[in-house]
Every structure is written in C-alpha cells, then in structure tokens.
Design a protein around this motif. Structure first.
Motif, PDB file in Angstrom:
ATOM      1  N   ASP A 138      90.439  75.902  32.372  1.00  0.00           N
ATOM      2  CA  ASP A 138      91.188  75.927  33.716  1.00  0.00           C
ATOM      3  C   ASP A 138      90.199  75.538  34.800  1.00  0.00           C
ATOM      4  O   ASP A 138      90.498  74.541  35.639  1.00  0.00           O
ATOM      5  CB  ASP A 138      91.929  77.303  33.837  1.00  0.00           C
ATOM      6  CG  ASP A 138      93.095  77.202  32.890  1.00  0.00           C
ATOM      7  OD1 ASP A 138      93.219  76.804  32.157  1.00  0.00           O
ATOM      8  OD2 ASP A 138      93.840  78.318  33.217  1.00  0.00           O
TER       9      ASP A 138
ATOM     10  N   ALA B 280      90.257  71.684  36.751  1.00  0.00           N
ATOM     11  CA  ALA B 280      90.286  71.867  38.247  1.00  0.00           C
ATOM     12  C   ALA B 280      89.303  71.244  38.765  1.00  0.00           C
ATOM     13  O   ALA B 280      89.511  70.556  40.021  1.00  0.00           O
ATOM     14  CB  ALA B 280      90.807  73.310  38.748  1.00  0.00           C
TER      15      ALA B 280
ATOM     16  N   ALA C 186     101.498  73.624  37.243  1.00  0.00           N
ATOM     17  CA  ALA C 186     100.734  72.689  37.999  1.00  0.00           C
ATOM     18  C   ALA C 186     100.279  71.526  36.891  1.00  0.00           C
ATOM     19  O   ALA C 186      99.627  71.715  36.142  1.00  0.00           O
ATOM     20  CB  ALA C 186      99.794  73.165  38.844  1.00  0.00           C
TER      21      ALA C 186
ATOM     22  N   SER D 288      97.972  67.888  36.412  1.00  0.00           N
ATOM     23  CA  SER D 288      96.413  67.733  36.717  1.00  0.00           C
ATOM     24  C   SER D 288      96.075  66.733  37.842  1.00  0.00           C
ATOM     25  O   SER D 288      95.202  65.780  37.511  1.00  0.00           O
ATOM     26  CB  SER D 288      95.877  67.282  35.333  1.00  0.00           C
ATOM     27  OG  SER D 288      96.636  65.952  34.939  1.00  0.00           O
TER      28      SER D 288
ATOM     29  N   SER E  26      95.406  66.972  42.458  1.00  0.00           N
ATOM     30  CA  SER E  26      95.063  68.028  43.488  1.00  0.00           C
ATOM     31  C   SER E  26      96.349  68.767  44.112  1.00  0.00           C
ATOM     32  O   SER E  26      96.571  69.961  44.404  1.00  0.00           O
ATOM     33  CB  SER E  26      94.251  67.338  44.642  1.00  0.00           C
ATOM     34  OG  SER E  26      93.250  67.005  44.036  1.00  0.00           O
TER      35      SER E  26
ATOM     36  N   TYR F  52      97.982  71.516  42.250  1.00  0.00           N
ATOM     37  CA  TYR F  52      96.996  72.645  42.455  1.00  0.00           C
ATOM     38  C   TYR F  52      97.559  73.414  43.846  1.00  0.00           C
ATOM     39  O   TYR F  52      97.596  74.701  43.828  1.00  0.00           O
ATOM     40  CB  TYR F  52      95.629  72.415  42.398  1.00  0.00           C
ATOM     41  CG  TYR F  52      95.431  72.081  41.025  1.00  0.00           C
ATOM     42  CD1 TYR F  52      95.060  73.061  39.878  1.00  0.00           C
ATOM     43  CD2 TYR F  52      94.780  70.668  40.596  1.00  0.00           C
ATOM     44  CE1 TYR F  52      94.520  72.637  38.728  1.00  0.00           C
ATOM     45  CE2 TYR F  52      94.430  70.376  39.615  1.00  0.00           C
ATOM     46  CZ  TYR F  52      94.242  71.461  38.546  1.00  0.00           C
ATOM     47  OH  TYR F  52      93.802  70.850  36.935  1.00  0.00           O
TER      48      TYR F  52
ATOM     49  N   ARG G 160      99.557  77.086  44.375  1.00  0.00           N
ATOM     50  CA  ARG G 160      98.892  78.421  45.180  1.00  0.00           C
ATOM     51  C   ARG G 160      99.812  78.471  46.303  1.00  0.00           C
ATOM     52  O   ARG G 160      99.981  79.649  46.812  1.00  0.00           O
ATOM     53  CB  ARG G 160      97.716  77.798  45.715  1.00  0.00           C
ATOM     54  CG  ARG G 160      96.595  78.001  44.622  1.00  0.00           C
ATOM     55  CD  ARG G 160      96.657  77.656  43.248  1.00  0.00           C
ATOM     56  NE  ARG G 160      95.678  77.936  42.400  1.00  0.00           N
ATOM     57  CZ  ARG G 160      95.586  77.750  41.121  1.00  0.00           C
ATOM     58  NH1 ARG G 160      96.313  76.633  40.811  1.00  0.00           N
ATOM     59  NH2 ARG G 160      94.787  77.885  40.305  1.00  0.00           N
TER      60      ARG G 160
ATOM     61  N   TYR H 236      98.957  81.421  37.186  1.00  0.00           N
ATOM     62  CA  TYR H 236      98.905  79.897  37.194  1.00  0.00           C
ATOM     63  C   TYR H 236      98.546  79.253  35.700  1.00  0.00           C
ATOM     64  O   TYR H 236      97.908  79.786  34.903  1.00  0.00           O
ATOM     65  CB  TYR H 236      97.974  79.474  38.095  1.00  0.00           C
ATOM     66  CG  TYR H 236      98.252  79.943  39.476  1.00  0.00           C
ATOM     67  CD1 TYR H 236      99.123  79.396  40.299  1.00  0.00           C
ATOM     68  CD2 TYR H 236      97.288  81.066  39.947  1.00  0.00           C
ATOM     69  CE1 TYR H 236      99.328  79.724  41.733  1.00  0.00           C
ATOM     70  CE2 TYR H 236      97.464  81.550  41.421  1.00  0.00           C
ATOM     71  CZ  TYR H 236      98.735  80.918  42.129  1.00  0.00           C
ATOM     72  OH  TYR H 236      98.840  81.504  43.232  1.00  0.00           O
TER      73      TYR H 236
ATOM     74  N   ASP I 123      97.569  75.559  35.126  1.00  0.00           N
ATOM     75  CA  ASP I 123      96.949  74.282  35.413  1.00  0.00           C
ATOM     76  C   ASP I 123      96.704  73.119  34.561  1.00  0.00           C
ATOM     77  O   ASP I 123      96.596  73.811  33.359  1.00  0.00           O
ATOM     78  CB  ASP I 123      95.800  74.828  36.280  1.00  0.00           C
ATOM     79  CG  ASP I 123      96.120  75.556  37.514  1.00  0.00           C
ATOM     80  OD1 ASP I 123      97.205  75.854  38.060  1.00  0.00           O
ATOM     81  OD2 ASP I 123      95.221  76.272  38.096  1.00  0.00           O
TER      82      ASP I 123
ATOM     83  N   PHE J 191      91.762  75.522  46.864  1.00  0.00           N
ATOM     84  CA  PHE J 191      92.914  75.507  46.684  1.00  0.00           C
ATOM     85  C   PHE J 191      93.758  76.529  47.367  1.00  0.00           C
ATOM     86  O   PHE J 191      94.861  76.304  47.986  1.00  0.00           O
ATOM     87  CB  PHE J 191      93.699  75.285  45.004  1.00  0.00           C
ATOM     88  CG  PHE J 191      93.044  74.425  44.116  1.00  0.00           C
ATOM     89  CD1 PHE J 191      93.069  73.003  44.566  1.00  0.00           C
ATOM     90  CD2 PHE J 191      92.383  74.843  42.974  1.00  0.00           C
ATOM     91  CE1 PHE J 191      92.388  71.996  43.679  1.00  0.00           C
ATOM     92  CE2 PHE J 191      91.845  73.652  42.134  1.00  0.00           C
ATOM     93  CZ  PHE J 191      91.985  72.444  42.559  1.00  0.00           C
TER      94      PHE J 191
END
Length: 511
Positions: free
Chosen positions: A174, A178, A252, A254, A256, A259, A263, A278, A280, A498
């Motif tokens: 994760d 990210a 979420a 992959s 930005s 992410y 949040r 989460y 992600d 994030f």
C-alpha cells in the motif's frame, strides 16, 4: 528522518495484514509440499511432474499470478456460489502459496533422494513400518534441508506479497504503490524497509529452527517456533481485535486523484463517527468488482470508464443520457447505488508539450494522425487495453512509431524528458497546467465523458446515515479545486500528504 519514521509507524495495520497473508501462504505451501515430496520420493514420475509444475509457476511473474486468480475464482462461483471471494485475501493466498511451493518441494525431494541408503536399510532391518521409518528416520534427517527451502520460500513470499495491493488485499505494498504514484520516496522507502525487515526477521527465526534441527537442539527449534507463533498471534490480534466488520472500506484506484478523494470521503465519515479503512492501488475492473461484491463499500469511478469497460458500450451518448443509463445499469446488474456526480470531469485526453504542438502544428487528434508514425505515445499501464483508446485509435487512424507504458506519475516525466512525444493524460491533473501541456481537441467525440461519480456497494447503499453523510459531496467539487489538490501531491517540492491534500480540497470546494 522524522517523516520516514512516521511513515514506518503508520504502516502497522499493513504490516499485520502482510504477516497474516505471508504466514498463511507459507503454511499452506508447507502443507501441500511435504506430502507431495513424500509421494515424489516413492515415485520418479510424480517427482518429475510436481517439480516441473512448481518450476513453471515460478516463471509466471507474481503480479500476473495474483491477477489470474480473479477470473479463476469468478468462474468457480458457478460451483461454490456467489459467496466465494474473488478479490482480496483468498486469491492472494492461493497465488502466493503456489509461489512458495518450489523451494520447499525441491529441497524436500532432494533431501529424501540423498538420504544414506544404509540408514534406510538399517531402519528396515529392525522392522520399522513405512510410517515409523518416515517419522523417526527420514523426517529428522531431511528436516534441516526442508527448513532451508522454507526460509527461501518465506523471503520470496514476503517480497511478492507487496503486490497483493493490486487485487484489493491490504499489505505493505500500500505505501509502496502510493509513494510510486506521487513520487513520495519516503512512503516507498518506508514500505520497502518494513517489508525487508519482516523478511529478515522471518529468515532469522526460521534459521533458528533449522539450526535446532541440524544440531539436534530441541530448545532452539521450539524457541524459533514459539517466536513465529507469537508474531502471527500478534498480527491476528492487530487485524481482528477491533471492530473490523464495522469499518467502512473506501476503495481507490492507482492514481493521485483517487487517493485524495478516498481521504476526503474518509475524513468526512470519521467526522460523523464512522470507522474507515482504505483499499488503495486497485485497477479499474478490480475496484468495480470489489464494490459490487461488498469488499469495498465506497469508491469514486468515472462515467466513461463504467460505460466502456463495464457496460461494454461503444456508442457515445450525451452526458445526461449516459449518466442515467449508468445509474439504471448498476442498479439492475450489480445492485450498486450511484449516489451522484461530484461536479468535475476527469477525462482522458492526448497531451503534448506546447513546443511539440507548435513545431508540428497540432491542434487536434486529427492533426496528430498525420505525424503519429514518427512519434512515441505513452500511457498508464491499462490505457492501451481500454476500449476508449481502441475507439480513439480507430476513429482517427492513429498508428504510432512506438507505444510505451508508464505509471501515471512517470508518464508526465517521460513527456518532459522526451521519452514520449504524446501521452494519454488526465484532464483534471494539475500537471497539465503546471507543465504547460496542450490537450489536443477531439472533434470526432471518440472519447466519452468522464464525470466523477460516487458509487456505493449494495449494502452500503442501504445505509441512509452513510448516504446523508456523503450527500453534500455531490456537485460540490469543480475541476479547478480538483486540479489544485492533485498537483499538491504530485509536485516535486513541498508535497502534501493525501490527507493534507484532502483538507485543501475541502477548503477549495467550500465543504
């Protein structure tokens, strides 16, 4: 250094999930490999076939092996019912078990094949049964070699388990995924450090057990086993000691924007008293399936993605008509609730630098078609397999000299550095404005619209308290606010986390 330390401390939840997944895969690998090794020691044909299969599995990249279990499990639902999980822990466990099989199996088969024939004859001579010979003679002699294979399997499995993030399983992948997406190297380093440390600790403890078997020191073996067991129990408590079932799981994809939006949703729900978690780094198809099956409660998708990828539609309706069709289709086919549009569009668009646009007189994708054979096009890992790209390619007759895949973040770097001349950009990305890129017009309307929509799983869609907490987000976020939030995590200096970007988005959107 404080940032790295905080990132490491913040990965405790992912660490416990990673421990459970890796330990389960190794344990299942041992349970499969050892009986198979005993059988193989009695049959040369079984040994040849089993080792060949295990070796074949090792030639498949771990990421592909993880992904392949999704369609396999999906097809098995016809036998086991719709309750069979197709994402998350089960496919990750099965894939990693296969990945762990080879070193355990090979070492066990080799150890038994090289046992001193004199010892075996002596055991037979004193009248031992086959079972007694196996447990009292062969197993103790082979144990150090088998443990060496288990150590190798453990290190491989712990490393490969970071890829389980891509199929919806929480892991130390994760923070790595990210961080790679946003070029936040602190997150990448934290994930790699904790994963490597876990592999070293596991190797050390298993090494104690191996040494105990080799030196006939039972205390060492038992001590190592107890330490491993305590680690697994601690991970179990960390994962299931709280109210895991009461958490709202937010998915979420992959890149930005996903992410940040996850949040934003999470912060809003936490303020209303919900516990959130989460998931992600999901691919488009994985995210949709995860929400449809309830493994994810909420996620943001885009109308064009659902239209082309899930509904398999090739026509291109006006914005309102497309949205209405999607709402009806999701309700009828997946049971998911489309709560509404967030207020901005994140469309695909073909982007070039301003210098390229000027030098080659490019204003539209139609202009691009005449010079495409001399250019390199870049896209995210799934872009060139998406039906939208195929529709655009065919509508304009695009034939590029070279086609390259990049992560969404590195795609923009590739355009700046000249490794790509054109990229499949996201129109809500702040880097389009920051890098002064030109998004080419689409006169044929080949790209569908991509309004951001909030989707709820069938169960979450019935929770009116949850729905009322999310309702203020509908229509509240314009593309300017989204671009600013996206750029705040993508820029090379003064990056926001994030969570910080989500709070910036709240301010810009007036929520």
């Amino acid at each position: 250094m404080n940032g790295l330390w905080n990132a490491i401390l913040g990965s405790q939840d992912q660490l416990s999930a990673h421990v459970l997944l890796s330990a389960s895969a190794i344990a299942l690998g041992i349970a499969v490999a050892l009986p198979l090794a005993v059988w193989a020691s009695r049959s040369e044909r079984v040994a040849r076939i089993s080792l060949a299969f295990a070796s074949l599995v090792q030639t498949i990249p771990a990421l592909a092996l993880l992904a392949l279990f999704f369609p396999v499990l999906l097809s098995l639902r016809a036998v086991f019912g719709d309750g069979l999980p197709t994402l998350g822990f089960l496919p990750a466990l099965l894939a990693l078990t296969l990945y762990a099989l080879l070193p355990i199996l090979r070492n066990a088969v080799t150890a038994q094949a090289n046992l001193d024939p004199g010892v075996i004859e002596a055991a037979e001579g004193v009248g031992m049964t086959l079972r007694q010979r196996l447990l009292l003679v062969e197993a103790p002699l082979a144990a150090p070699y088998i443990m060496a294979g288990i150590r190798t399997a453990a290190v491989w499995t712990i490393g490969a388990a970071t890829l389980a993030t891509t199929i919806g399983q929480k892991s130390l992948g994760d923070p790595i995924f990210a961080g790679l997406q946003t070029q936040n190297w602190v997150l990448v380093l934290a994930g790699c450090f904790v994963s490597a440390a876990l592999a070293m600790v596991a190797d050390t403890l298993l090494g104690l057990i191996e040494r105990g078997f080799r030196e006939r020191r039972r205390a060492l073996s038992i001590g190592g086993l107890v330490a491993v067991a305590l680690g697994v129990v601690a991970a179990l408590f960390a994962q299931f000691g709280g109210n895991e079932d009461e958490r709202i799981v937010i998915g979420a994809k992959s890149f930005s924007e996903q992410y940040v939006l996850a949040r934003l949703i999470g912060q809003r729900l936490e303020a209303k008293g919900f516990e959130v978690e989460y998931r992600d780094g999901l691919g488009s198809a994985i995210a949709h399936s995860a929400a449809a099956t309830g493994r994810v409660d909420i996620y943001v998708d885009y109308t064009g993605t659902i239209w082309a990828n899930q509904m398999k539609r090739e026509d291109n309706l006006p914005r309102e008509a497309m949205y209405d069709e999607i709402v009806r289709w999701e309700e009828a086919n997946t049971g998911m609730r489309v709560l509404g549009r967030l207020g901005f569009e994140n469309a695909y668009g073909l982007a070039v630098t301003q210098d390229t646009a000027r030098s080659r007189s490019l204003n539209s994708i139609a202009d691009l078609a005449r010079v495409a054979p001399q250019m390199t096009v870049g896209g995210d890992p799934e872009f060139f397999e998406r039906p939208e790209w195929i529709a655009v390619r065919d509508a304009y007759g695009l034939r590029f000299g070279e086609q390259r895949n990049f992560s969404p973040t590195f795609m923009y770097n590739a355009l700046r550095s000249g490794e790509a001349d054109v990229i499949g950009a996201y129109t809500s990305d702040g880097r389009i404005e920051a890098d002064k890129l030109t998004v080419l017009a689409d006169p044929e309307g080949a790209f569908p619209n991509y309004d951001a929509v909030l989707l709820l799983s069938p169960e979450a869609g019935k929770n009116e308290v949850l729905v009322s907490a999310l309702q203020p987000l509908i229509g509240a976020i314009d593309v300017g606010a989204m671009r600013a939030a996206n750029y705040s995590v993508d820029r090379e200096e003064d990056k926001l986390s994030f969570d910080e970007a989500a709070r910036l988005l709240v301010q810009r959107a007036g929520l």
